[in-house]
Motif scaffolding. Sequence first.
Motif, short mmCIF file in Angstrom:
data_model
loop_
_atom_site.label_atom_id
_atom_site.label_comp_id
_atom_site.label_asym_id
_atom_site.label_seq_id
_atom_site.Cartn_x
_atom_site.Cartn_y
_atom_site.Cartn_z
N UNK A 54 0.83 -1.21 0.00
CA UNK A 54 0.00 0.00 0.00
C UNK A 54 0.86 1.26 0.00
N UNK A 55 1.91 1.26 0.80
CA UNK A 55 2.78 2.43 0.88
C UNK A 55 3.52 2.66 -0.44
N UNK A 56 3.99 1.57 -1.05
CA UNK A 56 4.72 1.69 -2.31
C UNK A 56 3.80 2.22 -3.41
N UNK A 57 2.62 1.63 -3.52
CA UNK A 57 1.67 2.06 -4.55
C UNK A 57 1.25 3.52 -4.33
N UNK A 58 1.00 3.88 -3.09
CA UNK A 58 0.57 5.26 -2.80
C UNK A 58 1.66 6.25 -3.15
N UNK A 59 2.91 5.93 -2.80
CA UNK A 59 4.01 6.85 -3.08
C UNK A 59 4.24 6.99 -4.57
N UNK A 60 4.19 5.89 -5.30
CA UNK A 60 4.33 5.98 -6.75
C UNK A 60 3.23 6.84 -7.36
N UNK A 61 2.02 6.65 -6.88
CA UNK A 61 0.89 7.43 -7.41
C UNK A 61 1.09 8.92 -7.15
N UNK A 62 1.57 9.25 -5.96
CA UNK A 62 1.79 10.66 -5.61
C UNK A 62 2.89 11.24 -6.49
N UNK A 63 3.99 10.52 -6.67
CA UNK A 63 5.08 11.01 -7.53
C UNK A 63 4.61 11.16 -8.97
N UNK A 64 3.85 10.19 -9.45
CA UNK A 64 3.39 10.27 -10.84
C UNK A 64 2.49 11.48 -11.06
N UNK A 65 1.59 11.72 -10.13
CA UNK A 65 0.70 12.88 -10.27
C UNK A 65 1.46 14.19 -10.13
N UNK A 66 2.40 14.21 -9.20
CA UNK A 66 3.19 15.42 -8.97
C UNK A 66 4.03 15.78 -10.19
N UNK A 67 4.73 14.79 -10.77
CA UNK A 67 5.60 15.06 -11.91
C UNK A 67 4.82 15.23 -13.21
N UNK A 68 3.58 14.74 -13.26
CA UNK A 68 2.72 15.07 -14.40
C UNK A 68 2.31 16.53 -14.34
N UNK A 69 2.15 17.04 -13.14
CA UNK A 69 1.79 18.44 -12.95
C UNK A 69 2.98 19.36 -13.13
N UNK A 70 4.16 18.95 -12.65
CA UNK A 70 5.37 19.77 -12.73
C UNK A 70 6.51 18.94 -13.33
N UNK A 71 6.47 18.69 -14.63
CA UNK A 71 7.45 17.76 -15.24
C UNK A 71 8.86 18.32 -15.36
N UNK A 72 9.07 19.60 -15.11
CA UNK A 72 10.39 20.20 -15.30
C UNK A 72 11.23 20.22 -14.03
#
Length: 631
Positions: A54-72
């Motif tokens: 659960x922790x791994x999936x949640x962290x990946x999801x947060x990183x993916x959403x964050x870097x989709x929003x701020x890819x630079x």
Amino acid sequence: MADYTFGGTDEENAELKKLNAEVLEDPDSFENWEKLVRAAESLEGGLNRNSSPQSIVATRDIYDRFLAKFPLLFGYWKKYADLEFSIAGTEAAELVYERGVASITNSVDLWTNYCSFKVETSHDPDVIRELFERGATCVGLDFLAHPFWDKYLEFEERLEAQDKIFAILDRVVHIPMHQYARYFERYRHLAQHRPLPELLPADMLSQFRSEIENEGPTTVQAGAQQVKADRGELEIEREMRTRIDNFHLEIFARTQTETTKRWTYESEIKRPYFHVTELDESQMVNWRKYLDFEEVEGDYSRTQFLYERCLVTCAYYNEFWLRYARWMLAQPNKEEEVRNIYQRASMLYVPISRPSVRLQYAYFEEMCDRIELAKDIHQAILVNLPGHIETIVSLANLSRRHGGLEAAIEVYKAQIESPLQCDHYAKAALCAEWARLLWKIKGSVDEARKVFQQNAHWYLDSRPFWISFLFFELEQPTSAETESTQYKHIKQVHDDIRRKSQLPPLTIKDLSHYYMAYLLERGTKGTAKEYMTLDREINGSVLSLPSLHFMRQWTNDWCNRPFSVQTTMKQKLAEDGREASTQRRLMMENGHPGVEVDEAAIRRGENPYTKYYQQQGEQQLPSDTQVCRSL
């Protein structure tokens, strides 16, 4: 997301839910995102292979959403890759690095980190070298690319590949960059021990050799005599190395000159990376000047690379995206590159609140005969900005260019008649644009006037509508025979503005001034009286004092009247018995709800109307005390 479990302890899960809710509520807040990412990284004391799914999936999801929003944000790509390496190993980390360098292609730091990671985790020199070459293509021209080039040279040194090292240095010495001199010294030192074919292209070596051989035999001192002797192979090589060294010094001088030219601009770049905060105006001015310089220099590769660097720092500024697209469009056979620029700007970076770059993209696709795509771009803007007048007008004009006048009118009708697409004020502006279309394109003044007249009662408080209506009538061509008829139309519009419209007083005053100018420039004999009457009514004194007897009576009444009368009367006028309801109605009808009475201020002798007239831009009324003294 309410039932979503982030993993970790109950306390950590609750904190992440709270932070995630804040991000969902305000997805543009960088601070909220940072808090969420930090909280995810610290789950279970730091994630590793043994962390809960659960922790791994949640962290990946947060990183993916964050870097989709701020890819630079290159630093977060590096952190994400490190996290994946600790969780899932080399391949997972490499996938993150690939996503990162695809998102921010010209990041020296990210490419350097990626190549370092590859050196440590791969045993295939060819695969590593291929990655370095990809990086060199993407960041090699950067003024601060020395960390990348150092890492590349370090890799070849491990393999003791002197020929590869010299080939890399041979590329670097031509690049204007921060540490150009250090690379040239090493290059010059290695050149003394490298075979001649590695030092210059074959055609230049052949040219140097021919020049030396054509000089004829060399003169040698033999005792007291000078004897001419043919040059030996060693002497020819020595002479060639001397000439090659001089040629390399010329390269150094050119690189030094080019570096000095750019140093002025590079030294002013205070933030070479992306951040959500706004840039100082001085930074934007520097980027404009730097781009001007490279464009004048005329080197396509260097100019394109500088634009890409600029658009990391200035990613949210449509000015630089539009400039980049226009410059690229001026280059031959670059249609796809221009499309890529517009798509990146529209889909990833420039906020939808600044739609000009998207409209420009639509015009570009129209130029390429992709009409339906151009219309779709307009519709996509309107999905996010319903009622955006500039976009609707642009769509109507696009429809007219490819479907005729009726197609454009249908666009306006659809927007005006829709209860959800446009607000009241946007509809008023679109109605004026509809009339303008009939006037300018169809040439039908009567139909345009009919649109204005039939819709005037709906938009009594719309400044753009009445301005357009008045100027429409003022701009009609007339003659001595038709001027009297046109005067009636203009006068009717002006009378409606003064008597029926609900415009602010200053707007009515400004529009009346245009009408008064018309009377002077195009009026007949009897218009002077009308002009003077308007001048007195519009530009006269703020307070016209009545007779002395009436003024004294008014003053006494004012001083003795209860100051709660206004509030009481407004409450009686309202259907629901609330003063605020009357205030809103007065605002709609008169443009101002009236003046709130402050009993204490009145008793101090302050004029209750002073604030009102100041808001309207008028001169201040004399205070009650001054009026009483004048009496």
